[in-house]
Scaffold this active site. Sequence first.
Site, short mmCIF file in Angstrom:
data_model
loop_
_atom_site.label_atom_id
_atom_site.label_comp_id
_atom_site.label_asym_id
_atom_site.label_seq_id
_atom_site.Cartn_x
_atom_site.Cartn_y
_atom_site.Cartn_z
N LYS A 179 -49.99 46.65 -19.69
CA LYS A 179 -49.09 45.65 -20.25
C LYS A 179 -47.82 46.31 -20.84
O LYS A 179 -47.75 47.53 -20.99
CB LYS A 179 -49.83 44.86 -21.33
CG LYS A 179 -51.04 44.08 -20.79
CD LYS A 179 -50.68 43.12 -19.67
CE LYS A 179 -51.70 42.02 -19.46
NZ LYS A 179 -52.90 42.40 -18.71
C1 PLP Z 1 -54.24 41.29 -19.01
C2 PLP Z 1 -54.45 39.85 -19.14
C3 PLP Z 1 -55.49 39.30 -19.91
C4 PLP Z 1 -56.61 40.10 -20.48
O1 PLP Z 1 -56.29 41.19 -21.20
P1 PLP Z 1 -57.32 42.40 -21.40
O2 PLP Z 1 -56.71 43.10 -22.57
O3 PLP Z 1 -57.27 43.24 -20.16
O4 PLP Z 1 -58.66 41.86 -21.70
C5 PLP Z 1 -55.56 37.93 -20.06
N1 PLP Z 1 -54.67 37.13 -19.48
C6 PLP Z 1 -53.67 37.60 -18.71
C7 PLP Z 1 -52.71 36.64 -18.11
C8 PLP Z 1 -53.54 38.97 -18.49
O5 PLP Z 1 -52.57 39.42 -17.70
#
Ligand code: PLP
Length: 397
Positions: free
Chosen positions: A186
């Site tokens: 992210k």
């Molecule tokens: C990455 C992501 C998540 C989940 O995040 P994690 O930290 O990997 O559990 C949820 N929703 C969206 C849209 C994402 O891109």
Amino acid sequence: MPGFELFGELEKQEVNDVLDNGVLMRYGFDGMRKGHWKAKALESELQNTFQSKHVQLVSSGTAAVSVALGSAGVGAGDEVIMPTFTFVASFEAIMMLGAIPVLADIDDTLGLNPEAVEAAITPKTKAIMVVQMCGSMANMDALKAIAEKHNLLLVEDACQAIGGTFNGQPLGSVGDLGCFSFDFVKTITCGEGGAVITNNEKYYTNADHYSDHGHDHVGSDRGAETHPFLGYNFRISELHAAVGLAQVKRLPEFLDIQRRNFNIIREALSTIPEVVFRTVPEGGVESCAFLNFFLPDLETSRKVIEAFKNGGVDACWNYFDNNWHYIRKWDHLKNLKSLFPISKEVKEGLEYLQTRTFEKSDHYISRNISCLIKLSWTEEEVKQRANKMAELIKSVL
Ligand SMILES: *Cc1c(COP(=O)(O)O)cnc(C)c1O
């Protein structure tokens, strides 16, 4: 998008602060930690970044969605409307609470289609969960109006849209509760981590307690704390928070690079009449984590992806053929492949997935191409890439 591309001294320094005193836990150990409260400091930075009264860090984005919904009272048998195009975390987080994910079509924003949402509302509906996919947003004015009209919670999963805004408000802060992920790919990363943001004090207190075994966090003696209600452990560690603290300080720099790179590619592709960019609702500003566009049909999209691969253009996808992000390949959900028994209510609640089709979503996802915008590219590299992409698309058309 990924903040890890630009790891540097600041990340090391913040992590070393934690290792130097050895307190990896975010609560307690006041004497030992020599004034270092990385999780608290990151929460306070994020209050500014997301212009939100309250921020609760948790262990992941998936945990953030569960904690957000649970803190607002969503539980067994409740229905939560979510889009067909998202990440598997969306239905996982809903089902973990014993609630039922009700999938609804998307539109040309790549977010929830307001008409489909309205059609999906039943007496059991408790929340609308908007997922701000690929750096932009759904039609928030319409969705907010529907949530208000039907007295439903509006929860925003803004995991992929850190830095995007709607009418000047950071995405994630538009609904009643917002969720973020700081996983490895992210815009800001902690390694693993997430956050729930809200202006609602009750939801925040609930999230704070619920994500730490129901601890009330009153006073400074952890052993003396009581448990007003049941909770789980979704805590973030000080080590993870330390990385995030360095990254959030660099967010403005990350977003500037992202926008520069995005604009160079967008400009190069805008000369091709067959390329139609995703719709951004009026008042919306993209985070520029991804560039999304539509081509005339699925066949052309697949050919372009193939041409990109052969031509050395990486990090672009057509999500119609993707296992993680689109309903089409979620057989484990459709067939309810669970390690352990699932409640009768949830089983019955998900029967619609056996027969329901999502033509509107297919229409957009089949023609869509989504390209990750990286932070580590130099301006020269982006320009070359942009020209190459335009050339490859034209070669297919
Ligand atoms: C990455 C992501 C998540 C989940 O995040 P994690 O930290 O990997 O559990 C949820 N929703 C969206 C849209 C994402 O891109």
